[in-house]
Design an enzyme around this catalytic site. Structure first.
Site, PDB file in Angstrom:
ATOM      1  N   ASP A 241      11.324  13.782  -4.360  1.00 47.33           N
ATOM      2  CA  ASP A 241      12.696  13.620  -4.870  1.00 47.33           C
ATOM      3  C   ASP A 241      13.117  12.163  -5.042  1.00 47.33           C
ATOM      4  O   ASP A 241      13.816  11.829  -5.997  1.00 47.33           O
ATOM      5  CB  ASP A 241      13.694  14.372  -3.973  1.00 47.33           C
ATOM      6  CG  ASP A 241      13.653  13.922  -2.503  1.00 47.33           C
ATOM      7  OD1 ASP A 241      12.663  13.276  -2.118  1.00 47.33           O
ATOM      8  OD2 ASP A 241      14.610  14.223  -1.764  1.00 47.33           O
TER       9      ASP A 241
ATOM     10  N   HIS B 286       8.837  18.093  -2.324  1.00 45.85           N
ATOM     11  CA  HIS B 286       9.246  17.536  -3.616  1.00 45.85           C
ATOM     12  C   HIS B 286       9.358  16.017  -3.538  1.00 45.85           C
ATOM     13  O   HIS B 286       9.958  15.478  -2.605  1.00 45.85           O
ATOM     14  CB  HIS B 286      10.605  18.144  -4.011  1.00 45.85           C
ATOM     15  CG  HIS B 286      11.167  17.577  -5.272  1.00 45.85           C
ATOM     16  ND1 HIS B 286      12.493  17.267  -5.423  1.00 45.85           N
ATOM     17  CD2 HIS B 286      10.567  17.245  -6.438  1.00 45.85           C
ATOM     18  CE1 HIS B 286      12.695  16.785  -6.641  1.00 45.85           C
ATOM     19  NE2 HIS B 286      11.547  16.766  -7.282  1.00 45.85           N
TER      20      HIS B 286
ATOM     21  N   HIS C 115       7.873   8.942  -0.317  1.00 45.68           N
ATOM     22  CA  HIS C 115       8.474   9.343  -1.596  1.00 45.68           C
ATOM     23  C   HIS C 115       9.892   9.898  -1.502  1.00 45.68           C
ATOM     24  O   HIS C 115      10.490  10.173  -2.529  1.00 45.68           O
ATOM     25  CB  HIS C 115       7.565  10.358  -2.309  1.00 45.68           C
ATOM     26  CG  HIS C 115       7.329  11.626  -1.543  1.00 45.68           C
ATOM     27  ND1 HIS C 115       6.823  12.772  -2.130  1.00 45.68           N
ATOM     28  CD2 HIS C 115       7.537  11.945  -0.240  1.00 45.68           C
ATOM     29  CE1 HIS C 115       6.718  13.723  -1.214  1.00 45.68           C
ATOM     30  NE2 HIS C 115       7.128  13.251  -0.075  1.00 45.68           N
ATOM     31  N   HIS C 116      10.417  10.093  -0.281  1.00 48.11           N
ATOM     32  CA  HIS C 116      11.782  10.642  -0.179  1.00 48.11           C
ATOM     33  C   HIS C 116      12.869   9.568  -0.130  1.00 48.11           C
ATOM     34  O   HIS C 116      14.044   9.886  -0.310  1.00 48.11           O
ATOM     35  CB  HIS C 116      11.924  11.504   1.079  1.00 48.11           C
ATOM     36  CG  HIS C 116      11.069  12.729   1.082  1.00 48.11           C
ATOM     37  ND1 HIS C 116      11.099  13.658   0.064  1.00 48.11           N
ATOM     38  CD2 HIS C 116      10.145  13.178   1.980  1.00 48.11           C
ATOM     39  CE1 HIS C 116      10.233  14.634   0.344  1.00 48.11           C
ATOM     40  NE2 HIS C 116       9.642  14.359   1.490  1.00 48.11           N
ATOM     41  N   ALA C 117      12.508   8.324   0.163  1.00 49.50           N
ATOM     42  CA  ALA C 117      13.536   7.293   0.334  1.00 49.50           C
ATOM     43  C   ALA C 117      14.348   7.135  -0.952  1.00 49.50           C
ATOM     44  O   ALA C 117      13.805   7.099  -2.055  1.00 49.50           O
ATOM     45  CB  ALA C 117      12.889   5.966   0.713  1.00 49.50           C
TER      46      ALA C 117
END
Ligand SMILES: [Zn+2]
Length: 581
Positions: free
Chosen positions: A168, A166, A127-129
């Site tokens: 993000d 998070h 989920h951070h990519a």
């Protein structure tokens, strides 16, 4: 029921490997997949790389080319977030990362075709990519790409991120899309990577209130975390009306995880997964893609969280104890990797986390944060419905039978023409038995649920003015007894799209104020980004202007909202009219 959830795992899942000393290790698949198999889960879809065209839905062609270069030559100088540190280059990294993306995209397609209701990729959740940058162990954003796949079919997507970090990347990649509602529960960016995820990051323009962040403090503990999930997800799911749910179940919030500090339990994470399952059936026609995420206690935590997530998706009870042969098989490895002893149960013992690792102050501040999030994101009518007991949006009862109509399809069979002028009058409880509530008069997304709430509210003594056209309730203005003496709170003011922009809301508001004057009661309103039509939202600044004009025309005095609300929602306003008596 469409049978078992689809489990997404295959040989290529093991190739996403930053090396033996990296925390995100394919070693987790050994004990993880074996424990899933022990409860009856069998992989049914082996991930294969997504095409470049698919990756380009969200990633830039330049970035994909960069990842490909590192993939063939890992010794290239660092760039685009790839290099020594969190995201080191490795041979074959493009194919490995594209396969994670392909797994989530193909799983979403199986759901969209109706082959399965639920699908689960434990190796997904990167989920951070970002669009043009690797971040936090994530190269391509498989969850955001699965959401993009559903958006290509025009579907509205609710994304729930339960990872301790998070979400993000998913938030950023869908930040300006009002049809993607992202909700992230995470350890505060003040103490943990990636540093973002404050309540004020709520989306801009027409997408305001579609990025939701619930930052929590270290050691808040499982009760405060689960209470936050329960306070935010069901009401927002009801308000938003998703067609499909995507969720990320990182296991790194656990007390034993070496990288973060929320002090959660597998018990709470399993309960959260069951809550997401109920939301999928109640509000999204059962359509639900789940992924794993972070999780660095490879033996003690990750396999149990994966299995609890799968059991929630399979609608199966949690076995009391971990299988003895699974424990015997992995005890030695766990000790070798300093992740022992293995626990006895899927759910945690009551002494996890111990009292000394819980912060009552952090748990208390979590309540304040949740209350603020609800104020600026959950429509007032739904907040009142829950606090007054008019309607709960999650009663905790599993209901794999309930099927909600997707919001976009919830249209009445017949309707008076919009040419007919609405009649404005006070409503009585019996009106809700004879009138049909037109779609999008007020939150929630499903007009049938709105009708239920209004009926319960009127029976509870709430006062409402309505706009009636034939058999339809085309608008409503409703007050409920408020916090202050002699002053009631405006909790709904809305008009169905066909009758907007012709003074109906003003007329209803004035009728309501006249009735309040007659009753010797004041009226107060708080307008935040939460008050929006989820299917056709106006920009937040325009909404604020409309709210100000409506309040002024109805005789209320408009003022700035309290500073703690303004700090996260700069367009929030309050309006008050004291009792005429
Ligand atoms: Zn289900």
């Amino acid at each position: 029921m469409a049978g078992q959830p689809l489990l997404v795992y295959g040989p290529k899942s093991l190739t996403y490997d930053f090396g033996t000393r990296h925390p995100l290790s394919p070693r987790r698949f050994g004990p993880g997949i074996e424990l899933l198999r022990a409860v009856g889960a069998e992989p049914g879809l082996a991930p294969e790389p997504a095409t470049d065209a698919e990756l380009e839905w969200l990633h830039s062609p330049d970035y994909i080319a960069t990842v490909r270069r590192f993939s063939t030559d890992p010794d290239e100088p660092p760039m685009a977030g790839i290099g020594p540190g969190d995201d080191p280059a490795f041979a074959g990294m493009h194919e490995a990362a594209a396969a994670v993306a392909g797994g989530s995209i193909r799983a979403m397609e199986a759901i969209l075709r109706g082959d399965v209701e639920h699908a689960y990729q434990p190796g997904g959740g990167l989920h951070h990519a970002m669009r043009s940058r690797a971040s936090g162990f994530c190269i391509y954003n498989d969850v955001a790409l699965a959401i993009a796949r559903a958006r290509r079919d025009g579907l509205r997507v609710l994304y729930i991120d339960l990872d301790v970090h998070h979400g993000d990347g998913v938030q950023a990649l869908h930040y300006d899309d009002p049809a993607v509602l992202t909700i992230s529960f995470h350890e505060s960016g003040r103490s943990l990577f990636p540093g973002t995820g404050s309540v004020a990051e709520m989306g801009e323009g027409i997408a305001a209130a579609t990025s939701v962040n619930v930052p929590l403090e270290a050691a808040c503990g499982p009760e405060a975390w689960l209470a936050a999930v329960r306070a935010v997800v069901p009401a927002l799911a009801a308000a938003f009306g998703p067609d499909v749910i995507v969720s990320q179940h990182g296991a790194d919030g656990h007390f034993w995880d070496p990288l973060a500090h929320l002090s959660l339990t597998t018990t709470a994470m399993g309960e959260a997964a069951r809550l997401v399952d109920r939301m999928a059936h109640r509000y999204a026609g059962g359509r639900w893609l789940a992924t794993g995420g972070g999780g660095y206690s490879v033996h003690r935590v990750v396999p149990r969280v994966w299995t609890l997530t799968w059991l929630a998706m399979a609608h199966e009870a949690v076995p009391e104890r971990l299988p003895a042969d699974w424990r015997a098989r992995w005890e030695g490895d766990a000790a070798r990797w300093d992740d022992a002893p293995l626990p006895v149960g899927f759910e945690d013992e009551p002494d996890v986390p111990p009292d000394r690792s819980r912060s009552p102050a952090a748990a208390e501040r979590a309540k304040t944060t949740v209350s603020l999030v609800r104020t600026v994101i959950v429509p007032a009518l739904l907040r009142a419905a829950e606090s007054r007991g008019w309607r709960l949006f999650d009663d905790g009862v599993p209901d794999s039978e309930t099927r909600a109509t997707p919001a976009a399809e919830a249209q009445p069979a017949r309707r008076e023409g919009p040419a007919s002028e609405p009649m404005i009058r006070l409503l009585v409880p019996a009106d809700l038995d004879s009138l049909q509530v037109a779609p999008r008069v007020a939150a929630p997304a499903d007009a049938g649920v709105t009708a239920e709430i209004l009926r319960a509210a009127l029976r509870d003594g709430a006062v409402a003015a309505g706009a009636v056209v034939g058999e339809w309730l085309a608008g409503v203005a409703l007050v409920s007894s408020g916090p202050a003496e002699g002053v009631d709170q405006l909790v709904a003011l809305g008009v169905a799209p066909e009758w907007r922009r012709r003074g109906v809301a003003t007329a209803m508001f004035r009728a309501l104020v006249a009735e309040q004057d007659r009753r010797g009661r004041g009226i107060a309103a708080l307008h935040t980004a939460a008050e929006r039509d989820p299917l056709d939202p106006l920009p937040r600044a325009v909404r604020r202007g409309v709210a100000e004009r409506l309040a002024t025309h109805a005789g209320l005095a408009v003022a700035a909202a309290p500073p703690e609300i303004l700090a996260v929602d700069p367009d929030a306003i309050v309006a008050v009219r004291n009792s005429a008596n």
